[in-house]
Design an enzyme around this catalytic site. Sequence first.
Site, PDB file in Angstrom:
ATOM      1  N   ILE A 189     -14.177  11.440   5.884  1.00  0.00           N
ATOM      2  CA  ILE A 189     -13.379  12.573   5.859  1.00  0.00           C
ATOM      3  C   ILE A 189     -12.399  12.658   4.763  1.00  0.00           C
ATOM      4  O   ILE A 189     -12.064  13.543   4.386  1.00  0.00           O
ATOM      5  CB  ILE A 189     -12.970  13.017   7.176  1.00  0.00           C
ATOM      6  CG1 ILE A 189     -12.278  14.332   7.433  1.00  0.00           C
ATOM      7  CG2 ILE A 189     -11.635  11.963   7.760  1.00  0.00           C
ATOM      8  CD1 ILE A 189     -12.254  14.626   8.924  1.00  0.00           C
ATOM      9  N   GLY A 204      -8.508   3.252  12.495  1.00  0.00           N
ATOM     10  CA  GLY A 204      -9.446   4.006  12.471  1.00  0.00           C
ATOM     11  C   GLY A 204      -9.461   5.199  11.211  1.00  0.00           C
ATOM     12  O   GLY A 204      -8.923   4.702  10.311  1.00  0.00           O
ATOM     13  N   VAL A 205      -9.648   6.499  11.622  1.00  0.00           N
ATOM     14  CA  VAL A 205      -9.712   7.644  10.835  1.00  0.00           C
ATOM     15  C   VAL A 205      -8.021   7.745  10.407  1.00  0.00           C
ATOM     16  O   VAL A 205      -7.823   8.037   9.286  1.00  0.00           O
ATOM     17  CB  VAL A 205     -10.188   8.991  11.346  1.00  0.00           C
ATOM     18  CG1 VAL A 205      -9.530   9.442  12.414  1.00  0.00           C
ATOM     19  CG2 VAL A 205     -10.672   9.557  10.377  1.00  0.00           C
ATOM     20  N   ASP A 206      -7.195   7.313  11.223  1.00  0.00           N
ATOM     21  CA  ASP A 206      -5.782   7.696  10.779  1.00  0.00           C
ATOM     22  C   ASP A 206      -5.353   6.679   9.502  1.00  0.00           C
ATOM     23  O   ASP A 206      -4.715   7.069   8.677  1.00  0.00           O
ATOM     24  CB  ASP A 206      -4.842   7.350  12.270  1.00  0.00           C
ATOM     25  CG  ASP A 206      -3.603   7.788  12.313  1.00  0.00           C
ATOM     26  OD1 ASP A 206      -3.108   8.534  11.291  1.00  0.00           O
ATOM     27  OD2 ASP A 206      -2.755   7.273  12.896  1.00  0.00           O
ATOM     28  N   GLY A 210     -13.234   7.170  19.051  1.00  0.00           N
ATOM     29  CA  GLY A 210     -13.095   5.804  18.820  1.00  0.00           C
ATOM     30  C   GLY A 210     -12.278   4.894  19.659  1.00  0.00           C
ATOM     31  O   GLY A 210     -12.838   4.819  20.952  1.00  0.00           O
ATOM     32  N   TYR A 267      -9.949   5.553  21.321  1.00  0.00           N
ATOM     33  CA  TYR A 267      -9.395   6.485  22.638  1.00  0.00           C
ATOM     34  C   TYR A 267     -10.704   6.551  23.628  1.00  0.00           C
ATOM     35  O   TYR A 267     -10.525   7.061  24.758  1.00  0.00           O
ATOM     36  CB  TYR A 267      -8.877   7.790  22.314  1.00  0.00           C
ATOM     37  CG  TYR A 267      -7.510   7.519  21.806  1.00  0.00           C
ATOM     38  CD1 TYR A 267      -6.836   6.288  21.513  1.00  0.00           C
ATOM     39  CD2 TYR A 267      -6.657   8.780  21.443  1.00  0.00           C
ATOM     40  CE1 TYR A 267      -5.700   6.120  21.015  1.00  0.00           C
ATOM     41  CE2 TYR A 267      -5.483   8.502  20.873  1.00  0.00           C
ATOM     42  CZ  TYR A 267      -4.814   7.313  20.737  1.00  0.00           C
ATOM     43  OH  TYR A 267      -3.675   7.448  20.347  1.00  0.00           O
TER      44      TYR A 267
HETATM   45  P1  ADP Z   1      -9.348   7.922  18.255  1.00  0.00           P
HETATM   46  O1  ADP Z   1      -8.016   6.974  18.101  1.00  0.00           O
HETATM   47  O2  ADP Z   1      -8.805   9.482  18.474  1.00  0.00           O
HETATM   48  O3  ADP Z   1     -10.312   7.518  19.326  1.00  0.00           O
HETATM   49  P2  ADP Z   1     -10.707   6.585  15.857  1.00  0.00           P
HETATM   50  O4  ADP Z   1     -10.048   6.760  14.610  1.00  0.00           O
HETATM   51  O5  ADP Z   1     -10.365   5.412  16.439  1.00  0.00           O
HETATM   52  O6  ADP Z   1      -9.414   7.801  16.815  1.00  0.00           O
HETATM   53  O7  ADP Z   1     -11.864   7.259  16.025  1.00  0.00           O
HETATM   54  C1  ADP Z   1     -12.371   8.681  15.936  1.00  0.00           C
HETATM   55  C2  ADP Z   1     -13.777   8.583  15.226  1.00  0.00           C
HETATM   56  O8  ADP Z   1     -13.317   8.729  13.712  1.00  0.00           O
HETATM   57  C3  ADP Z   1     -14.761   7.872  15.416  1.00  0.00           C
HETATM   58  O9  ADP Z   1     -15.841   8.351  15.722  1.00  0.00           O
HETATM   59  C4  ADP Z   1     -14.512   6.830  14.079  1.00  0.00           C
HETATM   60  O10 ADP Z   1     -15.997   6.470  13.977  1.00  0.00           O
HETATM   61  C5  ADP Z   1     -14.262   7.889  13.235  1.00  0.00           C
HETATM   62  N1  ADP Z   1     -14.091   7.607  11.775  1.00  0.00           N
HETATM   63  C6  ADP Z   1     -13.420   6.520  11.389  1.00  0.00           C
HETATM   64  N2  ADP Z   1     -13.147   6.649  10.022  1.00  0.00           N
HETATM   65  C7  ADP Z   1     -13.329   7.742   9.875  1.00  0.00           C
HETATM   66  C8  ADP Z   1     -13.499   8.327   8.304  1.00  0.00           C
HETATM   67  N3  ADP Z   1     -13.064   7.766   7.222  1.00  0.00           N
HETATM   68  N4  ADP Z   1     -14.190   9.668   8.346  1.00  0.00           N
HETATM   69  C9  ADP Z   1     -14.417  10.173   9.327  1.00  0.00           C
HETATM   70  N5  ADP Z   1     -14.519   9.572  10.629  1.00  0.00           N
HETATM   71  C10 ADP Z   1     -13.988   8.563  10.601  1.00  0.00           C
END
Ligand code: ADP
Length: 197
Positions: free
Chosen positions: A30, A55-57, A147, A149
Site C-alpha cells: 500500500i 506492520g503496515v503502520d 495482523g 490485532y
Molecule cells: P493491525 O495492527 O491493524 O492488525 P498490521 O499492520 O499488523 O495491523 O496488519 C494489517 C495488515 O496489513 C496485515 O494483513 C499485514 O499483512 C498487512 N500489511 C503489512 N504491510 C503492508 C503493506 N506494506 N501494504 C499492505 N498491507 C500490509
Amino acid sequence: MLGGAGDESRFLVEFALSPSSVLKIQKGDITQWFIDGSSDAIVNAANERMLGGGGVDGAIHRAAGLELKEACYEVPEVQPGVRCPTGEARITLGFKLPASHVIHTVGPIYDADSDPESSLRNAHRNSLRVAKENNIQYIAFPAISCGVYRYPHEEAATIAISTVKEFGIDLKEVHFVLFSDDIYDIWVKKANELVGK
Ligand code: ADP
C-alpha cells in the site's frame, strides 16, 4: 466482476459499487499505491498514539519520512496518549508517499475489544467520512486489524466490504491493497458474495 487482461489481472479484480463508483481489490504494497497524487489517500492501520508502530503502520511511516511523524504529533490528544480513539480516523498529508494523504484509523484488538465488530465497522466508515470531508476521490485500505490485532480474516472481510458497499459510493474508487495471497483470496471471495454479480 469485471476481469482485466494480462498477468496483473490475476491479482486485481473490480466490482461496480454504483454507476459512478468502483471497488478494486488488488495484491500489493500500500505504500506504493497512488492514483493522482492530489485527491488520493491510503488508510493506515494505526494505533491510538498515532506515532508509528509495526506492520503496515511502520511501512507507511518509513516510506513517508519523518515529516509524517511530526504531522501526527501535531494531531491533538483527546486524552493522554490518545490522538485517535479506536474506530475513529484522522487525516494528514502523505509527504514522501506517492499518495497525497494518509487517513489514520485504529481498528480493534480482536481479543481485547468489547465490541470488535462495531469498532472495525466504525474504522472503515469514519475513514470514508474523513475522505469525503477532505475531497478525496480515491482511497486504499489495507486489511485493518488482520495482523497483530488478530481479527479473524473472513469476518474482517465481511465487515470491511459491507461497510464500503454502504458508505463508499460517493468516492470514485475504493481499493483494498492486500499484502498476502490468503487475505487477497478471502477478500475477493467475500466481494463476490456481497457486491458481485
Ligand atoms: P493491525 O495492527 O491493524 O492488525 P498490521 O499492520 O499488523 O495491523 O496488519 C494489517 C495488515 O496489513 C496485515 O494483513 C499485514 O499483512 C498487512 N500489511 C503489512 N504491510 C503492508 C503493506 N506494506 N501494504 C499492505 N498491507 C500490509
